[in-house]
Design an enzyme around this catalytic site. Structure first.
Site, PDB file in Angstrom:
ATOM      1  N   GLU A  29      -7.151 -20.426 -43.951  1.00  0.00           N
ATOM      2  CA  GLU A  29      -6.183 -21.058 -44.818  1.00  0.00           C
ATOM      3  C   GLU A  29      -6.820 -22.371 -45.290  1.00  0.00           C
ATOM      4  O   GLU A  29      -7.282 -23.154 -44.457  1.00  0.00           O
ATOM      5  CB  GLU A  29      -4.883 -21.349 -44.047  1.00  0.00           C
ATOM      6  CG  GLU A  29      -3.829 -21.901 -44.967  1.00  0.00           C
ATOM      7  CD  GLU A  29      -2.524 -22.294 -44.279  1.00  0.00           C
ATOM      8  OE1 GLU A  29      -2.352 -22.002 -43.080  1.00  0.00           O
ATOM      9  OE2 GLU A  29      -1.691 -22.901 -44.973  1.00  0.00           O
ATOM     10  N   ARG A  59      -9.419 -16.691 -28.584  1.00  0.00           N
ATOM     11  CA  ARG A  59      -9.968 -17.778 -29.381  1.00  0.00           C
ATOM     12  C   ARG A  59     -10.915 -18.611 -28.548  1.00  0.00           C
ATOM     13  O   ARG A  59     -10.904 -18.566 -27.321  1.00  0.00           O
ATOM     14  CB  ARG A  59      -8.843 -18.634 -29.952  1.00  0.00           C
ATOM     15  CG  ARG A  59      -7.985 -19.311 -28.903  1.00  0.00           C
ATOM     16  CD  ARG A  59      -6.731 -19.933 -29.489  1.00  0.00           C
ATOM     17  NE  ARG A  59      -6.985 -21.092 -30.311  1.00  0.00           N
ATOM     18  CZ  ARG A  59      -6.758 -21.148 -31.634  1.00  0.00           C
ATOM     19  NH1 ARG A  59      -6.256 -20.118 -32.272  1.00  0.00           N
ATOM     20  NH2 ARG A  59      -7.012 -22.231 -32.307  1.00  0.00           N
ATOM     21  N   LYS A 114      -6.158 -27.778 -35.919  1.00  0.00           N
ATOM     22  CA  LYS A 114      -6.200 -28.577 -37.142  1.00  0.00           C
ATOM     23  C   LYS A 114      -5.256 -29.759 -37.058  1.00  0.00           C
ATOM     24  O   LYS A 114      -5.564 -30.838 -37.535  1.00  0.00           O
ATOM     25  CB  LYS A 114      -5.812 -27.696 -38.331  1.00  0.00           C
ATOM     26  CG  LYS A 114      -6.981 -26.911 -38.889  1.00  0.00           C
ATOM     27  CD  LYS A 114      -6.533 -26.146 -40.119  1.00  0.00           C
ATOM     28  CE  LYS A 114      -7.374 -24.897 -40.302  1.00  0.00           C
ATOM     29  NZ  LYS A 114      -6.657 -23.840 -40.985  1.00  0.00           N
TER      30      LYS A 114
HETATM   31  P1  ATP Z   1      -5.893 -23.920 -36.102  1.00  0.00           P
HETATM   32  O1  ATP Z   1      -5.248 -23.137 -34.988  1.00  0.00           O
HETATM   33  O2  ATP Z   1      -6.974 -24.829 -35.676  1.00  0.00           O
HETATM   34  O3  ATP Z   1      -4.915 -24.594 -36.988  1.00  0.00           O
HETATM   35  P2  ATP Z   1      -5.933 -21.670 -37.754  1.00  0.00           P
HETATM   36  O4  ATP Z   1      -5.943 -20.421 -36.977  1.00  0.00           O
HETATM   37  O5  ATP Z   1      -4.624 -22.081 -38.263  1.00  0.00           O
HETATM   38  O6  ATP Z   1      -6.633 -22.828 -36.968  1.00  0.00           O
HETATM   39  P3  ATP Z   1      -7.045 -20.460 -40.049  1.00  0.00           P
HETATM   40  O7  ATP Z   1      -7.603 -21.096 -41.252  1.00  0.00           O
HETATM   41  O8  ATP Z   1      -5.801 -19.692 -40.162  1.00  0.00           O
HETATM   42  O9  ATP Z   1      -6.893 -21.616 -38.992  1.00  0.00           O
HETATM   43  O10 ATP Z   1      -8.142 -19.594 -39.310  1.00  0.00           O
HETATM   44  C1  ATP Z   1      -9.013 -18.704 -39.939  1.00  0.00           C
HETATM   45  C2  ATP Z   1      -9.549 -17.737 -38.936  1.00  0.00           C
HETATM   46  O11 ATP Z   1     -10.224 -18.407 -37.885  1.00  0.00           O
HETATM   47  C3  ATP Z   1      -8.447 -16.925 -38.300  1.00  0.00           C
HETATM   48  O12 ATP Z   1      -8.825 -15.566 -38.335  1.00  0.00           O
HETATM   49  C4  ATP Z   1      -8.365 -17.439 -36.894  1.00  0.00           C
HETATM   50  O13 ATP Z   1      -8.010 -16.424 -36.011  1.00  0.00           O
HETATM   51  C5  ATP Z   1      -9.787 -17.934 -36.635  1.00  0.00           C
HETATM   52  N1  ATP Z   1      -9.770 -19.009 -35.652  1.00  0.00           N
HETATM   53  C6  ATP Z   1      -9.093 -20.173 -35.705  1.00  0.00           C
HETATM   54  N2  ATP Z   1      -9.283 -20.898 -34.589  1.00  0.00           N
HETATM   55  C7  ATP Z   1     -10.119 -20.178 -33.800  1.00  0.00           C
HETATM   56  C8  ATP Z   1     -10.686 -20.383 -32.497  1.00  0.00           C
HETATM   57  N3  ATP Z   1     -10.452 -21.484 -31.781  1.00  0.00           N
HETATM   58  N4  ATP Z   1     -11.490 -19.416 -32.006  1.00  0.00           N
HETATM   59  C9  ATP Z   1     -11.751 -18.306 -32.717  1.00  0.00           C
HETATM   60  N5  ATP Z   1     -11.246 -18.050 -33.931  1.00  0.00           N
HETATM   61  C10 ATP Z   1     -10.439 -18.969 -34.477  1.00  0.00           C
END
Ligand code: ATP
Ligand code: MG
Length: 578
Positions: free
Chosen positions: A43, A274, A284
């Protein structure tokens, strides 16, 4: 690439799933010859962090290893939080990590027309309705984990009324939050995600790509499976927190497949754990807080666990890829030690970074019997194990900078470096014998004196006649370059920032900010060997005996270098703190 049986690939459960699907022909190639399709779906509401690197490496390398394709897709369904700046930064970061999506760059917003049509289809099929409860009422109707939900009084609206209301939502007749489109599934489902989840909401907001065209936007949980299906994704890998969403993912795609709106078979959602890493925060929300409250100097502060931060710190992209390979992938939550990341970086840098000399805490060494004004060039290899990287020359003269800690007027037991009467080698140069030191009025050592052995120069036959224990690095006073060096350390001093500690009172709530490391950076003035004066930004080096350093991407200029410490040569953090 491909024949996975005989390539030495680390096996994991995702590979097993893909191999089974390939063996049973579940997914026939569509469109082109890609055998599988994965995607990385960020996102654009922030910068990518180290956790995203795990997901990027996973999706792109699986696609690569199985002759597939990996899409970069922006999940830009929430206009209020998303910006073009983040889109550009994400594109940059994924390229920098070493991956390429070719033609396969997509935006969820490109599917808004179709998503809207799919929602209308669900209404016609009696699988969606417009609800007009307030958000608060809706929460009350939803029930809890132990209590089933109740049907909204609007759940029985006719198809015609729903179509009309949905069209008027789109036309901008209603204010935010007054109506919402919900899937009609089961308010008594034990899985709360199936209790008529919201799929479209009203948001009078400007979108960074579609402008003011829309005032209704699809919910992430509705949009994501559709994006996957329209792009012919075969394996939709996501983190474990989406496990409870999988039944809705499957439900939605089954409705659309039955209506002939998406190709068959539908993609599969598969969850993995994760990345959690000690000594950092990977969310984030917390990263934004660090930036906005000034605990870090921007997203690309070298202490930030963002990819732009890591890049500026000097972490090489190959280091992230090695790290991702090393930690592997599984279904159980785990916490990875930060030292595993650092070790991956060291390993790549040890192999690739050229060696240089820097004196970080300078003390002057004067060679009393060396002619005033004379300079001679000593030769130093750029890499001890890679003669093909060549040599450089370092000017040697009567006055040199050495490290303050390399001299002791009264040596402690076992000290082998400079003290009165002792002999050491000045690396790539001569053997010297310490004669004594000068001091100021307060007794601080201001200079060390020595004499050199003219027949001891490194690389000449006489050099072997001297057996000394100390081997010191040095920089010419006449020709050295002074530079700002930023000695970075970990941003947090506790492995689990904000976590409860043994003995904490039950009512105590800790804040992750309280665990910031007060010594996460110190800025020093150092003396560098002359060849470091003109290096390009982002050049990475090992400063002998000190660690790995990088010329700052933005602040380092030819003639005025600025270096950041990437990582020390050895781990100085023991388990549980320094
Ligand atoms: P955050 O939890 O930090 O806000 P997010 O999941 O909201 O991150 P996205 O932009 O939606 O951020 O993530 C894009 C991709 O990265 C998704 O497929 C998510 O599953 C993966 N992702 C995010 N954080 C991790 C992590 N700590 N380890 C592995 N994959 C991750
Ligand atoms: Mg997310």
């Amino acid at each position: 690439m491909s024949d996975n049986q005989d390539v030495n690939l680390p096996s994991n459960f995702l590979r097993s799933i893909i191999e089974n699907d390939l063996a049973s022909g579940t997914f026939a190639p569509r469109g082109d010859s890609a055998r599988i399709r994965t995607r990385f779906p960020p996102e654009p509401n922030g910068y990518l962090h180290f956790g995203h690197a795990k997901s990027i490496c996973l999706n792109f390398s699986l696609a690569h290893d199985y002759d597939g394709a990996c899409h970069l897709r922006f999940d830009d369904t929430n206009p209020t939080r998303e910006e073009q700046e983040y889109v550009d930064a994400i594109i940059d970061a994924v390229h920098w990590l070493g991956f390429d999506w070719g033609e396969n760059l997509f935006f969820a917003s490109d599917y808004f027309e179709r998503m809207y049509a799919f929602a209308e289809y669900l209404i016609r099929a009696g699988k969606a309705y417009v609800d007009s409860l307030s958000a608060e009422e809706m929460r009350a109707y939803r029930g809890t984990l132990t209590e089933v939900g109740r049907d909204s009084p609007y759940r029985t609206r006719s198809v015609e009324e729903n179509l009309d209301l949905f069209a008027r939502m789109k036309a901008g007749e209603f204010a935010d939050g007054t109506h919402i489109l919900r899937a009609k599934i089961d308010m008594a489902s034990p899985n709360i995600n199936l209790r008529d989840p919201a799929i479209y909401r009203i948001r009078h907001a400007h979108h960074h790509r579609t402008g003011d065209t829309w005032c209704v936007y699809p919910m992430y949980t509705f949009a994501h499976p559709i994006e996957d299906a329209l792009e012919n994704i075969t394996h939709s890998f996501c983190t474990l927190e989406f496990e409870d969403q999988r039944p809705f993912y499957d439900w939605l795609l089954e409705q659309l497949r039955a209506g002939g709106l998406i190709p068959s078979p539908a993609p599969k959602q598969i969850e993995f754990s994760r990345l959690n890493l000690t000594y950092v925060v990977l969310s984030k929300r917390k990263l934004i807080q660090l930036v906005e409250e000034g605990h870090a100097q921007g997203w690309d502060d070298p202490r930030m666990p963002t990819l732009v931060g890591g890049r500026r710190r000097g972490y090489p992209p190959e280091g992230f890829r090695l790290f991702a390979e090393r930690i592997g992938v599984s279904k159980s939550d785990s916490l990875i030690e930060y030292s595993v990341l650092e070790e991956s970086m060291r390993e790549v840098l040890n192999d690739s970074a050229e060696r240089r000399v820097a004196v970080l805490d300078p003390l002057k060494l004067v060679i009393d019997n060396y002619p005033e004004g004379q300079l001679e060039e000593c030769t130093a290899p750029n890499h001890p194990l890679k003669p093909e990287l060549g040599n450089r020359s370092m000017p040697f003269g009567r006055a040199l900078w050495i490290e303050r800690e390399d001299f002791m007027e009264e040596p402690v037991k076992g000290f082998r470096r400079l003290f009165p009467g002792n002999m050491v080698r000045l690396r790539y140069g001569y053997v010297v014998k310490c004669l004594g030191c000068d001091k100021d009025a307060e007794g601080n050592v201001t200079a060390v004196h020595c004499e050199y052995m003219p027949d001891s120069r490194s690389g000449t036959p006489g050099a072997d006649n001297y057996k000394v224990k100390g081997n010191l690095h040095w920089v010419s006073v006449a020709r050295g370059v002074q530079a700002e060096v930023r000695m970075y350390d970990r941003l947090f001093a506790h492995p689990a920032p904000g976590s409860r500690r043994e003995g904490d009172a039950p009512e105590l709530e800790r804040d992750f900010l309280d665990d910031l490391n007060p010594d996460s950076v110190s800025v020093i003035r150092a003396w560098l060997e002359p060849s470091l004066g003109e290096v390009a930004p982002e050049s990475r080096f090992q400063f002998e005996r000190h660690g790995y350093f990088v010329a700052d991407r933005f602040d380092s200029k030819a003639g005025a270098p600025v270096f950041n410490r990437t990582v020390t040569l050895k781990d100085s953090w023991t388990k549980g703190g320094k």
